[in-house]
Design a protein around this motif. Structure first.
Motif, PDB file in Angstrom:
ATOM      1  N   TYR A  89       0.831  -1.206   0.000  1.00 58.29           N
ATOM      2  CA  TYR A  89       0.000   0.000   0.000  1.00 58.29           C
ATOM      3  C   TYR A  89       0.862   1.251   0.000  1.00 58.29           C
ATOM      4  N   LEU A  90       1.927   1.263   0.775  1.00 61.40           N
ATOM      5  CA  LEU A  90       2.774   2.456   0.876  1.00 61.40           C
ATOM      6  C   LEU A  90       3.482   2.768  -0.438  1.00 61.40           C
ATOM      7  N   LYS A  91       3.727   1.777  -1.234  1.00 60.32           N
ATOM      8  CA  LYS A  91       4.385   2.005  -2.521  1.00 60.32           C
ATOM      9  C   LYS A  91       3.467   2.728  -3.499  1.00 60.32           C
ATOM     10  N   LYS A  92       2.154   2.617  -3.294  1.00 57.82           N
ATOM     11  CA  LYS A  92       1.184   3.222  -4.205  1.00 57.82           C
ATOM     12  C   LYS A  92       0.849   4.670  -3.845  1.00 57.82           C
ATOM     13  N   ILE A  93       1.281   5.130  -2.686  1.00 61.34           N
ATOM     14  CA  ILE A  93       0.916   6.467  -2.230  1.00 61.34           C
ATOM     15  C   ILE A  93       1.634   7.512  -3.064  1.00 61.34           C
ATOM     16  N   GLY A  94       0.862   8.434  -3.592  1.00 65.36           N
ATOM     17  CA  GLY A  94       1.446   9.503  -4.373  1.00 65.36           C
ATOM     18  C   GLY A  94       1.245  10.858  -3.721  1.00 65.36           C
ATOM     19  N   SER A  95       0.186  10.992  -2.945  1.00 65.14           N
ATOM     20  CA  SER A  95      -0.088  12.270  -2.297  1.00 65.14           C
ATOM     21  C   SER A  95      -0.836  12.031  -0.996  1.00 65.14           C
ATOM     22  N   VAL A  96      -0.911  13.070  -0.200  1.00 67.27           N
ATOM     23  CA  VAL A  96      -1.607  12.993   1.082  1.00 67.27           C
ATOM     24  C   VAL A  96      -3.085  12.699   0.859  1.00 67.27           C
ATOM     25  N   SER A  97      -3.668  13.261  -0.181  1.00 66.25           N
ATOM     26  CA  SER A  97      -5.092  13.009  -0.430  1.00 66.25           C
ATOM     27  C   SER A  97      -5.356  11.540  -0.745  1.00 66.25           C
ATOM     28  N   GLU A  98      -4.399  10.870  -1.382  1.00 68.39           N
ATOM     29  CA  GLU A  98      -4.548   9.442  -1.652  1.00 68.39           C
ATOM     30  C   GLU A  98      -4.508   8.638  -0.356  1.00 68.39           C
ATOM     31  N   ILE A  99      -3.746   9.096   0.617  1.00 71.05           N
ATOM     32  CA  ILE A  99      -3.697   8.432   1.918  1.00 71.05           C
ATOM     33  C   ILE A  99      -5.065   8.502   2.573  1.00 71.05           C
ATOM     34  N   VAL A 100      -5.647   9.679   2.568  1.00 69.69           N
ATOM     35  CA  VAL A 100      -6.946   9.884   3.213  1.00 69.69           C
ATOM     36  C   VAL A 100      -7.996   8.970   2.602  1.00 69.69           C
ATOM     37  N   HIS A 101      -8.008   8.864   1.297  1.00 68.85           N
ATOM     38  CA  HIS A 101      -9.015   8.049   0.625  1.00 68.85           C
ATOM     39  C   HIS A 101      -8.765   6.557   0.799  1.00 68.85           C
ATOM     40  N   GLY A 102      -7.523   6.184   1.105  1.00 70.44           N
ATOM     41  CA  GLY A 102      -7.196   4.773   1.216  1.00 70.44           C
ATOM     42  C   GLY A 102      -7.187   4.195   2.611  1.00 70.44           C
ATOM     43  N   ILE A 103      -7.319   5.016   3.635  1.00 67.49           N
ATOM     44  CA  ILE A 103      -7.228   4.538   5.007  1.00 67.49           C
ATOM     45  C   ILE A 103      -8.276   3.474   5.304  1.00 67.49           C
ATOM     46  N   ASN A 104      -9.488   3.669   4.872  1.00 67.21           N
ATOM     47  CA  ASN A 104     -10.550   2.705   5.160  1.00 67.21           C
ATOM     48  C   ASN A 104     -10.363   1.385   4.432  1.00 67.21           C
ATOM     49  N   ASP A 105      -9.556   1.368   3.390  1.00 66.55           N
ATOM     50  CA  ASP A 105      -9.304   0.139   2.646  1.00 66.55           C
ATOM     51  C   ASP A 105      -8.217  -0.722   3.286  1.00 66.55           C
ATOM     52  N   VAL A 106      -7.450  -0.139   4.188  1.00 69.62           N
ATOM     53  CA  VAL A 106      -6.348  -0.859   4.818  1.00 69.62           C
ATOM     54  C   VAL A 106      -6.915  -1.866   5.814  1.00 69.62           C
ATOM     55  N   GLU A 107      -6.417  -3.076   5.742  1.00 69.20           N
ATOM     56  CA  GLU A 107      -6.923  -4.132   6.620  1.00 69.20           C
ATOM     57  C   GLU A 107      -5.847  -4.740   7.509  1.00 69.20           C
ATOM     58  N   ASP A 108      -4.679  -4.083   7.621  1.00 70.86           N
ATOM     59  CA  ASP A 108      -3.654  -4.609   8.515  1.00 70.86           C
ATOM     60  C   ASP A 108      -3.028  -3.478   9.332  1.00 70.86           C
ATOM     61  N   THR A 109      -2.700  -3.804  10.555  1.00 71.81           N
ATOM     62  CA  THR A 109      -2.176  -2.796  11.475  1.00 71.81           C
ATOM     63  C   THR A 109      -0.772  -2.332  11.091  1.00 71.81           C
ATOM     64  N   ASP A 110       0.009  -3.192  10.457  1.00 71.76           N
ATOM     65  CA  ASP A 110       1.362  -2.789  10.059  1.00 71.76           C
ATOM     66  C   ASP A 110       1.330  -1.623   9.074  1.00 71.76           C
ATOM     67  N   THR A 111       0.424  -1.656   8.134  1.00 68.29           N
ATOM     68  CA  THR A 111       0.310  -0.568   7.160  1.00 68.29           C
ATOM     69  C   THR A 111      -0.152   0.714   7.832  1.00 68.29           C
ATOM     70  N   LEU A 112      -1.092   0.601   8.756  1.00 64.80           N
ATOM     71  CA  LEU A 112      -1.566   1.795   9.470  1.00 64.80           C
ATOM     72  C   LEU A 112      -0.455   2.398  10.315  1.00 64.80           C
ATOM     73  N   ARG A 113       0.326   1.562  10.947  1.00 62.49           N
ATOM     74  CA  ARG A 113       1.475   2.066  11.718  1.00 62.49           C
ATOM     75  C   ARG A 113       2.492   2.730  10.798  1.00 62.49           C
ATOM     76  N   ALA A 114       2.670   2.165   9.617  1.00 59.84           N
ATOM     77  CA  ALA A 114       3.580   2.756   8.639  1.00 59.84           C
ATOM     78  C   ALA A 114       3.075   4.125   8.187  1.00 59.84           C
TER      79      ALA A 114
END
Length: 67
Positions: A3-28
């Motif tokens: 997931y972190l490799k796909k991030i291009g901007s802060v707005s993409e992070i905001v839109h993708g937070i609900n799609d994350v299903e693992d705690t490691d990515t959220l901590r990252a």
């Protein structure tokens, strides 16, 4: 962590937070903001204003409560 490799901007992070299903990515994501403040003054303020930290923490709580 892909997931972190796909991030291009802060707005993409905001839109993708609900799609994350693992705690490691959220901590990252939290680490991303903590460390990026060093290079981009005001990023924390923007993250607080946009409720990004809140969204990440709520999602973390949701995932850890369900375990």
């Amino acid at each position: 962590m892909n997931y972190l490799k796909k991030i291009g901007s802060v707005s993409e992070i905001v839109h993708g937070i609900n799609d994350v299903e693992d705690t490691d990515t959220l901590r990252a994501l939290l680490t991303y903001f903590v460390r990026q403040e060093r290079f981009c003054d005001g990023l924390w303020a923007k993250a607080v204003e946009d409720k990004i930290f809140l969204q990440i923490l709520l999602k973390l709580r949701e995932l850890t409560d369900s375990e």
